[in-house]
Design an enzyme around this catalytic site. Structure first.
Site, mmCIF file in Angstrom:
data_model
loop_
_atom_site.group_PDB
_atom_site.id
_atom_site.type_symbol
_atom_site.label_atom_id
_atom_site.label_comp_id
_atom_site.label_asym_id
_atom_site.label_seq_id
_atom_site.Cartn_x
_atom_site.Cartn_y
_atom_site.Cartn_z
ATOM 1 N N LYS A 131 0.796 -1.232 0.000
ATOM 2 C CA LYS A 131 0.000 0.000 0.000
ATOM 3 C C LYS A 131 0.832 1.288 0.000
ATOM 4 O O LYS A 131 0.344 2.343 -0.429
ATOM 5 C CB LYS A 131 -0.927 0.008 1.216
ATOM 6 C CG LYS A 131 -2.128 -0.925 1.097
ATOM 7 C CD LYS A 131 -3.142 -0.385 0.111
ATOM 8 C CE LYS A 131 -4.441 -1.181 0.156
ATOM 9 N NZ LYS A 131 -5.463 -0.615 -0.739
ATOM 10 N N SER A 165 0.731 -10.062 -0.718
ATOM 11 C CA SER A 165 0.476 -8.621 -0.655
ATOM 12 C C SER A 165 0.698 -7.982 0.707
ATOM 13 O O SER A 165 0.810 -6.764 0.796
ATOM 14 C CB SER A 165 -0.959 -8.329 -1.118
ATOM 15 O OG SER A 165 -1.894 -8.974 -0.274
#
Length: 504
Positions: free
Chosen positions: A51, A305
């Site tokens: 992110k 992720s």
């Protein structure tokens, strides 16, 4: 539009804060699936997720005046940390609105980068709405977690790294999907340079907004999303991300939470790294996709992720991983209530190892047992075992996919209450914060007696609670009104066979 994104991705400034993460070959995962598997290790970023790429790229493009004034964002975790880190590096004040249910470890992580945390609401939707209000009132720039071209371009640098790192044959890249920012960025880049590579999105079955939207040809708003893989728990995908996914995503895979737990365990065994549920989602989809299509000797990449997992959640993961890998089956079996019956039952199981056994005397003629049995992975062994038990006269129910049984009943076996007349059973999702139970009791008032209550913390933003209540038939309308005004997600379980066998 694709060329516009290609230029954006090639000219991003993400590497001021992000690192080029390794593409690790995973030998154990490769042997397990019969294909060559690589993991793109975004869990090794400074904030332990991808992110920071999109958040920084968005903020780095703001004017000096905008940065000085500050930015605002809404997030329950990874995006919040990305924005806070970007603010720290760019000397920009950051305000992050987080749900009150956010675990303290995530709140502390944001504050460690100098971010101001505002706790508001019990879920992301409430936090998002409040963040938008703050942005309007204080004229701050809102940094969207996924539906922004600059954020998408920042995430797209992962696709750029994959093309550079993996120059050989590549059949597919598996990407976790929430709002669609990550898969949009990766897909729009890879498809321009390697159009033969399939881009496959993966979602949990209780948060499959992109899968449903692509099938419907328009963005679908989910009534409710599951909370286990909180990093992808999005009710509606973005407008821009949906357009890009319609054009560049080849396929979608939907997996169960148990399959995600199994994927977390598999990756730990291969890399000795513990991913968060959303972080292991792509590999869970890879496994299902390869098995379903009977693919062998292919070259696959899965995006790892993120690794922002609460330690308390690992207990739940460990409990469910064997079921998710189909290495454990759970049965409800009725055997005679007499000496020697258990020994005879175990004899029928043969070489199968018993992983769990729950029983309490309730009936002088029949014993209902809740039993876990270890089975070989990827076989029809569980079905054969059910058939064998039934052929020997044992009434047997396969509870392996019964969510209530796995979450609650296994801890309540034997808790019968013959005096609990008019009992009905409901599952609720309570916000994991002080006062949630009191709110439930206040709205319920003194109308009905609680005859059963089971809760166990799993380190999530919401707690799963099983409640039995004695509600006379004439009170059904009044009870439904109580449910409608409660504000918690719920599902009736009175008809669940596990309840009938072990509790009613």
């Amino acid at each position: 539009m694709p060329q516009k994104y290609l230029k954006k991705i090639l000219t991003t400034r993400v590497y001021d804060v992000a690192r080029e993460t390794p593409l690790d070959y995973a030998p154990i995962l490769s042997r397990r699936t019969g294909n060559r598997v690589w993991l793109k290790r975004e869990d090794e970023q400074p904030v332990f997720s991808f992110k920071c790429r999109g958040a920084y790229n968005k903020m780095a493009g703001l004017s000096a005046a905008e940065l000085k004034k500050g930015v605002v964002a809404a997030s329950a975790g990874n995006h919040a940390q990305g924005v806070a880190l970007a603010g720290y590096r760019l000397s920009a004040p950051t305000t992050i609105v987080m749900p009150r249910t956010t675990p303290q470890i995530k709140v502390d992580a944001v504050r460690s980068f100098g971010g101001k945390v505002v706790l508001h609401g019990d879920n992301y939707d409430a936090a998002y709405a409040h963040a938008r209000e703050i942005a309007t009132q204080r004229k701050l720039t809102f940094v969207h977690p996924y539906d922004d071209p600059e954020v998408i371009a920042g995430q797209g640098t992962i696709g750029m790294e994959i093309i550079k790192q993996h120059t050989g044959a590549l059949d597919a890249v598996f990407v976790p999907v929430g709002g669609g920012g990550l898969i949009s960025g990766i897909a729009v880049y890879i498809k321009q340079l390697r159009p033969e590579v399939k881009i496959i999105g993966v979602e949990p079955e209780d948060a499959d907004a992109m899968e449903r939207s692509l099938k419907a040809g328009k963005r679908v708003l989910l009534d409710h999303v599951g909370i286990f893989a909180d990093g992808v728990a999005v009710r509606q995908v973005g407008e821009e991300t949906f357009k890009l996914c319609k054009q560049f995503v080849d396929d979608m895979v939907v997996v169960t939470n148990d399959e995600i737990c199994a994927a977390i365990k598999d990756i730990f065994e291969d890399r000795r790294s513990i991913l968060e549920p959303a972080g292991a989602l792509a590999y869970a989809g890879l496994k299902r996709y390869a098995e379903g299509k009977k693919l062998k000797d292919k070259n696959f990449i899965a995006i790892a992720s993120g690794a922002n997992v609460n330690f308390d959640r690992l207990r739940y993961v460990a409990e469910r991983a064997e079921v998710g890998e189909r290495r454990e089956a759970i049965f409800a079996v009725t055997i005679p209530e007499r000496p020697g019956a258990l020994k005879q039952f175990c004899t029928i199981l043969g070489d199968h190892n018993i992983t769990e056994f729950n029983y309490r005397f309730a009936d002088p003629k029949a014993a209902h047992i809740f039993v876990g049995v270890q089975i070989p992975p990827d076989t029809a062994d569980a079905k054969k075992l059910v058939a064998t038990l039934r052929s020997q006269g044992y009434a047997t129910l396969d509870m392996t996919d019964n969510e209530m049984a796995k979450l609650h009943i296994r801890h309540l076996v034997g808790g019968r209450a013959p005096n609990a007349v008019n009992e009905i059973l409901y599952r609720f999702e309570f916000p994991e914060r002080p006062g949630a139970l009191m709110n439930f009791l206040d709205k319920m008032g003194g109308s009905w007696n609680i005859s059963l209550f089971h809760y166990r913390s799993h380190g999530a933003d919401f707690g799963r609670v099983l409640v039995g209540m004695q509600v006379p038939p004439q009170d059904k309308k009044k009870f439904q009104k109580f449910l409608d005004t409660l504000g918690y997600e719920y599902a009736e379980e009175t008809g669940n066979p596990a309840y009938k066998l072990f509790l009613s």
